[in-house]
Each structure stands twice: as structure tokens, then as C-alpha cells.
Scaffold this active site. Structure first.
Site, PDB file in Angstrom:
ATOM      1  N   PRO A  77      59.048  35.214  30.168  1.00 45.84           N
ATOM      2  CA  PRO A  77      58.268  36.215  30.908  1.00 45.84           C
ATOM      3  C   PRO A  77      57.649  35.569  32.147  1.00 45.84           C
ATOM      4  O   PRO A  77      56.682  34.822  32.057  1.00 45.84           O
ATOM      5  CB  PRO A  77      57.196  36.644  29.895  1.00 45.84           C
ATOM      6  N   ASP A 136      56.001  30.271  33.258  1.00 48.30           N
ATOM      7  CA  ASP A 136      56.354  30.840  31.965  1.00 48.30           C
ATOM      8  C   ASP A 136      55.038  31.348  31.376  1.00 48.30           C
ATOM      9  O   ASP A 136      54.199  30.557  30.950  1.00 48.30           O
ATOM     10  CB  ASP A 136      56.989  29.762  31.085  1.00 48.30           C
ATOM     11  N   HIS A 137      54.851  32.676  31.351  1.00 49.21           N
ATOM     12  CA  HIS A 137      53.551  33.236  30.982  1.00 49.21           C
ATOM     13  C   HIS A 137      53.188  32.960  29.515  1.00 49.21           C
ATOM     14  O   HIS A 137      52.019  33.081  29.131  1.00 49.21           O
ATOM     15  CB  HIS A 137      53.547  34.752  31.242  1.00 49.21           C
ATOM     16  N   ARG A 138      54.156  32.558  28.705  1.00 51.63           N
ATOM     17  CA  ARG A 138      53.838  32.179  27.323  1.00 51.63           C
ATOM     18  C   ARG A 138      53.027  30.890  27.294  1.00 51.63           C
ATOM     19  O   ARG A 138      52.220  30.664  26.384  1.00 51.63           O
ATOM     20  CB  ARG A 138      55.132  31.974  26.517  1.00 51.63           C
TER      21      ARG A 138
END
Length: 444
Positions: free
Chosen positions: A238, A416-418
Site C-alpha cells: 500500500p 510502504d504504509h504498512r
């Protein structure tokens, strides 16, 4: 007994390669360590060393053959005292069985840079590592892993060809508590990537265009790998984007001053800094200052890296590659500049070793020299960030209520939004901006 030479795996993900050139011919005598062939992967051309001694009895796969599967039989050696003709016939007869069960025995050839570390399928009692004097025979990957884990290679039992220490031997030694375990590879523990969607079929595309109005150019290995990696990235990561403008006037002035002061050797300056060299350093220092952003995501852990290993996107014919400046936060600007020039030149010649472009903790993609004002780059796993750098240009800025002209570049951080939330990404980009606008901080 004939000795089979098989297609080596030059990286953990390699499935096939092109046999570019043979450096020996049938009838030649080779010894362990001799370079016998050149193999092309999707990213580089690698040399293959012989592991055993003997006479080349038969070359099974001719030079120029594409798509040779890993562990496929490529040549046969006659051992010392063995009849060459008999070895060629015997080895050739065994080839089909080898192809059907490629893991039946360990490959007999490996590269000096990155050897596949599959152990022999017919395990034997562990033997002390093969050595000659103080030298321990081991794969480059095994040596690096042992160094990172603080292990003595001489104390590790090798299960590779002729007792050579391979990756699995080092991992076993670490798991038994012989030394502090090395940090888990960034990609370990990650769930298998989902099945990648296929593109439109040739028939579906070609029927849209008039016959004779096009030509078909087959995808090479590099283009296939790029497509697979980018699709995997966009399907599994994401993405989140943060942009900021950086003023360059102080950086450009310092760069000019440092280049003017460069000492000379053989009539040439020993370094010539580019803006990109200073961007690499600033990104590395920003990750040092914001360590929570220097991470990789796995399904079970957040891998926090101890150093900033900065990959730098380099355009090469047919695609791109990202050679890595290791521990960039510890290196001087001149060291980064000279290392980047060497890596960039060898990248364009497809001469990089796998360990020079695999891994890393972040990346920089600079399209400023192409006149691009701003863009957003795609995160390349296992990285959690990538910095897209636009062109520096004169813009009107407002300072204390007055309009001024300044050199400004726009940079965009993809995350990487995680692993890296918006606020953390903004903090990282703020640290980067401070180093760019106050570049003397990169010298202390």
C-alpha cells in the site's frame, strides 16, 4: 567417473540464465578455480568457476543458448586418468536423469560472487571445512553470512562439493547457538506473493492493429523481471506519498567549493561530486536520524536495519538496476561519489555482482537530469521507502514577505504504509530537507 557441470544459480531467485560464452573448449584441462564460462542473468553477466579438476570431455549446452534452467547439465569433465571419450558418452547418458531430478546432486560449478547454496541430495556425515593452509573453501554468500554472525569458517563443517562451506552450513551453525544470529533477511517470513495477473495475449492485442504496422520484440529476462517485480510491488504494497520542495543554493555552493578544492592525482581530481552524490548522503543520514523509517516489512516482524544501504536507480539498455551504496551514512561524500561512478559504469556493462544490487534498505531514483520536475517512484521490496528526485530549477520563493529567486527541487518519498506511516514519512523527509538545505551538516 564423469563429473557433471550444471547451470549454477547466481542468485537466490534465479530460475534460468543464458550461457553467453564458453572460455574453455573440449579437450582443455581445467582445475578448481578456473573461470570456464560466462552466464547472463536478467541483471548481470557473471563468470563461472570450475569446482573440480579434469578434462573437458563434452560441452552439452553451446554458447549463446538462452533460457538454460538452473541445475541443467551444461558440460562434462573427465576425472584424472579417465578416458575422455568414455566420460563424454557416460555423462551424456546420465543427462536426462539429471534434468528430471535436478536436485539429485549438488551443482559442480559456481560463481565467485553468488553461488546457489543447495546442499547435495545424498547427505554424508559432516566433514570439516575443506581448506588449503589457512584458506577455507566456501561460497561468497557463506563467507558474508559467517562474518555477519561472527562465526569462524574453520569451525564450520561444509556439506558442499569437496567440503565447501555453503549458506545452509552457516545457517545451521547459527541456529545451534554457535554465535549471535545474523539479522533475518528482509524478505524472510513474508507471505508468498499472490499470483500475478497476466497481460493481454498477443492475439488480443494484435487484432487491434493493421497487419504490417508493427514488429514483435520478445521480452528479455530483465524486462520480464522488472514487470514481475513492479506488479508484485503494486499488488502487495500500500503506497503512500509525501512531497517537499528543497532549496539547493547552499548545496550547489558547497559542491562547487568542494570540487574546486579536490586534490589531483595523475593530473585529474580524485573526486568530482554530483548533486546525486549529496542526495544519497542526505538520505542515508536522514535514515540514521529517523531509524524507525529504516525498516523492512515481513508478516511476522519489522526488520529494523542498523545501517542505511542506499540503492541508486541506474538506467541501462532494456531496463534499470539499483546498485547499492552500503553503510552510506558512514561514508564521506568523495567515497560515495567514486563508488557510485564505479558501480554505475559496471551496471551499464552488466558486470555487477548480485550482492552489489540485491538487498539495500532504501533507494533513490533521480530523473532531474532528464528535466523531470516531479514524479512518484514505486517501492522496491524489501525496501519500505524510495525517494524520487526531480530537477533543480530557478523558482520564485517568498522569504520574509519578499519574492526571491532560488534553485529548488521537488522530491517525493514513496513509502510502504504498512511499515512507514504518513507522520513518520514526513519526519524522514523533513530530516532529508534539512541536510539538503544545510549541507555542511553532511561533513561533520
Amino acid at each position: 567417473m564423469p563429473i557433471n557441470i550444471t547451470m549454477p544459480a547466481l542468485s537466490p531467485t534465479m530460475e534460468e540464465g543464458n550461457l553467453a560464452k564458453w572460455l574453455v573448449k573440449e579437450g582443455d584441462t581445467v582445475k578448481s578455480g578456473d573461470v570456464i564460462a560466462e552466464i547472463e542473468t536478467d541483471k548481470a553477466t557473471m563468470e563461472v568457476e570450475a569446482v573440480d579438476e579434469g578434462v573437458v570431455a563434452k560441452i552439452v549446452v553451446p554458447a549463446g543458448t538462452e533460457g538454460v534452467k538452473v541445475n541443467a547439465l551444461i558440460a562434462i569433465l573427465a576425472a584424472e586418468g579417465e578416458d575422455v571419450s568414455a566420460a563424454a558418452a557416460g555423462g551424456g547418458a546420465a543427462a536426462p536423469a539429471k534434468a528430471e531430478a535436478p536436485k539429485a546432486e549438488a551443482p559442480k560449478a559456481e560463481t565467485p560472487a553468488a553461488k546457489a547454496d543447495a546442499p547435495a541430495a545424498a547427505p554424508q556425515a559432516a566433514a570439516p571445512a575443506a581448506a588449503s593452509g589457512d584458506r577455507v573453501f566456501s561460497s561468497p554468500l557463506a563467507r558474508r553470512l559467517a562474518k555477519e554472525a561472527g562465526l569462524d569458517l574453520k569451525a564450520i563443517s561444509g556439506t558442499g562439493p569437496k567440503g565447501r562451506v555453503v549458506k545452509s552450513d552457516v545457517e545451521k551453525a547459527v541456529s545451534t547457538g554457535g554465535a549471535k544470529p545474523a539479522a533475518a533477511p528482509a524478505a524472510s517470513g513474508a507471505a508468498p506473493a499472490p499470483a500475478l495477473a497476466k497481460g493481454m495475449s498477443d492475439d488480443a492485442v494484435l487484432k487491434l492493429f493493421a497487419e504490417g504496422s508493427y514488429e514483435l520484440v520478445p521480452h528479455d529476462g530483465m524486462r520480464k523481471t522488472i514487470a514481475k517485480r513492479l506488479l508484485e510491488s503494486k499488488q502487495t504494497i500500500p503506497h503512500f506519498y509525501v512531497s517537499v520542495d528543497c532549496e539547493l543554493d547552499a548545496l550547489l555552493a558547497l559542491r562547487a567549493q568542494l570540487n574546486t578544492a579536490a586534490p589531483e592525482k595523475d593530473g585529474k581530481p580524485v573526486y568530482k561530486l554530483s548533486v546525486n552524490d549529496m542526495v544519497i548522503k542526505a538520505m542515508a543520514l536522514a535514515l540514521r536520524d529517523v531509524p524507525d523509517a529504516n525498516v523492512s516489512w515481513t508478516d511476522t516482524n519489522m526488520v529494523k536495519h542498523k545501517h542505511a544501504d542506499v540503492g541508486v536507480a541506474v538506467s541501462i539498455p532494456g531496463g534499470l538496476i539499483t546498485p547499492i551504496i552500503r553503510q552510506a551514512e558512514l561514508k564521506s561524500l568523495s567515497a560515495i561519489s567514486n563508488e557510485m561512478k564505479d558501480l554505475g559504469a559496471r551496471a551499464k556493462g552488466r558486470k555487477l555482482k548480485p550482492e552489489e544490487y540485491q538487498g539495500g534498505t532504501t533507494a533513490v531514483s533521480n530523473m532531474g537530469m532528464m528535466g523531470v520536475k516531479n514524479f512518484a517512484a514505486v517501492v522496491n521490496p524489501p525496501h519500505a521507502t524510495i525517494l524520487a528526485v526531480g530537477a533543480g530549477e530557478e523558482r520564485v520563493v517568498v522569504k520574509k514577505g519578499e519574492m526571491k529567486i532560488a534553485n529548488v527541487m521537488t522530491v517525493t518519498l514513496s513509502t510502504d504504509h504498512r511499515a512507514v506511516d504518513g507522520a513518520l514519512g514526513a519526519e524522514l523527509l523533513g530530516a532529508f530537507k534539512r541536510y539538503i538545505e544545510n549541507p555542511m551538516g553532511m561533513l561533520v
